[in-house]
Design a protein around this motif. Structure first.
Motif, PDB file in Angstrom:
ATOM      1  N   SER A   4       0.852  -1.113  -0.070  1.00 43.79           N
ATOM      2  CA  SER A   4      -0.065  -0.138  -0.145  1.00 43.79           C
ATOM      3  C   SER A   4       0.855   1.257   0.252  1.00 43.79           C
ATOM      4  O   SER A   4       0.622   2.145  -0.570  1.00 43.79           O
ATOM      5  CB  SER A   4      -1.040   0.052   1.363  1.00 43.79           C
ATOM      6  OG  SER A   4      -0.022  -0.106   2.475  1.00 43.79           O
ATOM      7  N   LEU A 120     -15.494   0.345   2.012  1.00 42.11           N
ATOM      8  CA  LEU A 120     -14.193  -0.136   1.497  1.00 42.11           C
ATOM      9  C   LEU A 120     -14.446  -0.520  -0.145  1.00 42.11           C
ATOM     10  O   LEU A 120     -13.437  -0.528  -1.147  1.00 42.11           O
ATOM     11  CB  LEU A 120     -13.714  -1.497   2.242  1.00 42.11           C
ATOM     12  CG  LEU A 120     -13.166  -1.090   3.454  1.00 42.11           C
ATOM     13  CD1 LEU A 120     -12.716  -2.200   4.070  1.00 42.11           C
ATOM     14  CD2 LEU A 120     -11.803   0.089   3.301  1.00 42.11           C
ATOM     15  N   LEU A 123     -14.049   1.798  -2.690  1.00 39.39           N
ATOM     16  CA  LEU A 123     -12.658   2.502  -2.921  1.00 39.39           C
ATOM     17  C   LEU A 123     -12.264   2.068  -4.426  1.00 39.39           C
ATOM     18  O   LEU A 123     -11.573   2.388  -5.181  1.00 39.39           O
ATOM     19  CB  LEU A 123     -11.659   2.061  -1.997  1.00 39.39           C
ATOM     20  CG  LEU A 123     -11.624   2.311  -0.531  1.00 39.39           C
ATOM     21  CD1 LEU A 123     -10.778   1.742   0.212  1.00 39.39           C
ATOM     22  CD2 LEU A 123     -11.732   4.134  -0.507  1.00 39.39           C
ATOM     23  N   TYR A 124     -12.812   0.613  -4.829  1.00 35.51           N
ATOM     24  CA  TYR A 124     -12.605   0.070  -5.937  1.00 35.51           C
ATOM     25  C   TYR A 124     -13.667   0.197  -7.147  1.00 35.51           C
ATOM     26  O   TYR A 124     -13.331  -0.149  -8.303  1.00 35.51           O
ATOM     27  CB  TYR A 124     -12.409  -1.445  -5.593  1.00 35.51           C
ATOM     28  CG  TYR A 124     -11.017  -1.579  -4.590  1.00 35.51           C
ATOM     29  CD1 TYR A 124     -10.079  -1.228  -5.052  1.00 35.51           C
ATOM     30  CD2 TYR A 124     -11.456  -2.403  -3.415  1.00 35.51           C
ATOM     31  CE1 TYR A 124      -8.976  -1.204  -4.228  1.00 35.51           C
ATOM     32  CE2 TYR A 124     -10.540  -2.421  -2.904  1.00 35.51           C
ATOM     33  CZ  TYR A 124      -9.251  -2.030  -2.676  1.00 35.51           C
ATOM     34  OH  TYR A 124      -8.117  -2.268  -1.796  1.00 35.51           O
ATOM     35  N   VAL A 148     -11.738  -6.551  -1.799  1.00 33.04           N
ATOM     36  CA  VAL A 148     -11.934  -6.298  -0.150  1.00 33.04           C
ATOM     37  C   VAL A 148     -11.866  -7.534   0.332  1.00 33.04           C
ATOM     38  O   VAL A 148     -11.000  -7.646   1.548  1.00 33.04           O
ATOM     39  CB  VAL A 148     -13.302  -5.573  -0.093  1.00 33.04           C
ATOM     40  CG1 VAL A 148     -13.222  -5.117   1.388  1.00 33.04           C
ATOM     41  CG2 VAL A 148     -13.227  -3.973  -0.487  1.00 33.04           C
ATOM     42  N   HIS A 151      -8.300  -9.052  -0.077  1.00 37.91           N
ATOM     43  CA  HIS A 151      -7.263  -8.134   0.519  1.00 37.91           C
ATOM     44  C   HIS A 151      -7.593  -6.988   1.566  1.00 37.91           C
ATOM     45  O   HIS A 151      -7.574  -5.715   1.461  1.00 37.91           O
ATOM     46  CB  HIS A 151      -6.602  -7.356  -0.752  1.00 37.91           C
ATOM     47  CG  HIS A 151      -6.044  -8.281  -1.783  1.00 37.91           C
ATOM     48  ND1 HIS A 151      -5.091  -8.862  -1.877  1.00 37.91           N
ATOM     49  CD2 HIS A 151      -6.844  -8.675  -2.828  1.00 37.91           C
ATOM     50  CE1 HIS A 151      -4.912  -9.709  -2.756  1.00 37.91           C
ATOM     51  NE2 HIS A 151      -5.915  -9.494  -3.538  1.00 37.91           N
ATOM     52  N   TYR A 154      -4.922  -4.613   3.259  1.00 33.11           N
ATOM     53  CA  TYR A 154      -4.654  -3.558   2.161  1.00 33.11           C
ATOM     54  C   TYR A 154      -5.675  -2.431   1.989  1.00 33.11           C
ATOM     55  O   TYR A 154      -5.103  -1.439   1.997  1.00 33.11           O
ATOM     56  CB  TYR A 154      -4.060  -4.394   0.804  1.00 33.11           C
ATOM     57  CG  TYR A 154      -4.031  -3.631  -0.313  1.00 33.11           C
ATOM     58  CD1 TYR A 154      -2.599  -3.205  -0.449  1.00 33.11           C
ATOM     59  CD2 TYR A 154      -5.023  -3.361  -1.223  1.00 33.11           C
ATOM     60  CE1 TYR A 154      -2.408  -2.395  -1.800  1.00 33.11           C
ATOM     61  CE2 TYR A 154      -4.733  -2.802  -2.390  1.00 33.11           C
ATOM     62  CZ  TYR A 154      -3.483  -2.203  -2.621  1.00 33.11           C
ATOM     63  OH  TYR A 154      -2.946  -1.398  -3.711  1.00 33.11           O
ATOM     64  N   SER A 155      -6.752  -2.955   1.815  1.00 30.37           N
ATOM     65  CA  SER A 155      -7.925  -1.942   1.669  1.00 30.37           C
ATOM     66  C   SER A 155      -7.811  -0.965   2.885  1.00 30.37           C
ATOM     67  O   SER A 155      -8.044   0.189   2.517  1.00 30.37           O
ATOM     68  CB  SER A 155      -9.371  -2.552   1.201  1.00 30.37           C
ATOM     69  OG  SER A 155      -9.065  -3.556   0.412  1.00 30.37           O
ATOM     70  N   LEU A 187      -6.544   5.553  -5.943  1.00 28.97           N
ATOM     71  CA  LEU A 187      -7.229   4.731  -5.934  1.00 28.97           C
ATOM     72  C   LEU A 187      -7.305   3.764  -7.661  1.00 28.97           C
ATOM     73  O   LEU A 187      -7.377   2.449  -7.400  1.00 28.97           O
ATOM     74  CB  LEU A 187      -8.700   4.848  -5.870  1.00 28.97           C
ATOM     75  CG  LEU A 187      -8.990   5.506  -4.396  1.00 28.97           C
ATOM     76  CD1 LEU A 187     -10.346   5.804  -4.013  1.00 28.97           C
ATOM     77  CD2 LEU A 187      -8.564   4.536  -3.200  1.00 28.97           C
ATOM     78  N   ALA A 191      -6.153  -0.396  -7.356  1.00 26.46           N
ATOM     79  CA  ALA A 191      -7.046  -1.379  -7.680  1.00 26.46           C
ATOM     80  C   ALA A 191      -6.131  -2.037  -8.877  1.00 26.46           C
ATOM     81  O   ALA A 191      -6.187  -3.141  -8.897  1.00 26.46           O
ATOM     82  CB  ALA A 191      -8.198  -0.851  -8.595  1.00 26.46           C
TER      83      ALA A 191
END
Length: 220
Positions: A4, A120, A123-124, A148, A151, A154-155, A187, A191
């Protein structure tokens, strides 16, 4: 997590390198929020344009407007899904928490956890839409959930970096001019870092950066 941090560091570099474009598309994104109905499409257009810029393509304000039109329906639906779940979930959670009973507190915590997962996932969502606009919204949400769930920490780290980026932009007022664009770059990279593990031919992320030749970031 090192992964990250690598994403965050490269995103800072790319934000600086394309500072003019980041500022332009952040401004256009802010204008797209004024008619609330275009907020989702404007966000999708922001991520789409920043992704194109990251790929080394020339992108203009006209491309942003075209992207808003192209993503209007999907963006509106995703916008409604995001707010339609998150706002009632948070409101209900607060009501249950104020109840004071064990059952109420347990249900409140469960709702809060679900709301965090939903946040979360989003975010993707926009980077996934930018990467493959042909996907259906249901497929985008399923892929976001998988990223999510596979990971999670990480998220969480990426979410913290987004928070720090927005906080820093709020403290340094002039940085608000690039906050949304910088977040989109972060972001998008986050991704792509994950998607590379599933399909390395279609999605690539290189963490190496070179600051050489990046002294004129205002160029669009």
């Amino acid at each position: 997590m090192r992964a990250s941090y690598d994403v965050f560091y490269k995103s800072i570099f790319e934000t600086y390198k394309d500072l003019g474009a980041v500022a332009l598309f952040t401004l256009l994104w802010a204008l797209s929020l004024l008619p609330i109905a275009t907020a989702g499409a404007g966000t999708a257009a922001l991520y789409s344009c920043m992704r194109e810029k990251q790929l080394g393509k020339n992108v203009s304000a006209g491309d942003f407007i075209c992207a808003v039109r192209r993503h209007f329906k999907k963006g509106l639906i995703l916008q409604l899904l995001y707010a339609g779940f998150l706002i009632p979930a948070l409101g209900t959670s607060l009501l249950l928490l104020s109840d004071g009973t064990v059952v109420g507190i347990a249900m409140s915590v469960l709702l809060l956890y679900t709301a965090v997962l939903w946040q979360l996932m989003f975010l993707y969502v926009w980077p996934l839409l930018a990467a493959d606009p042909a996907q259906t919204n249901s497929m985008i949400l399923l892929r976001a959930f998988k990223l999510v769930s596979d990971h999670f920490w990480y998220s969480i780290c990426i979410a913290i970096y987004v928070f720090l980026l927005v906080l820093l932009s709020s403290i340094i007022t002039v940085a608000l001019l690039i906050a949304a664009g910088a977040t989109a770059i972060l972001l998008n990279n986050a991704a792509m870092k994950l998607l590379q593990g599933y399909d390395p031919e279609a999605h690539q992320f290189e963490s190496d950066v070179s600051w050489k030749g990046s002294l004129r970031p205002w160029k669009i």
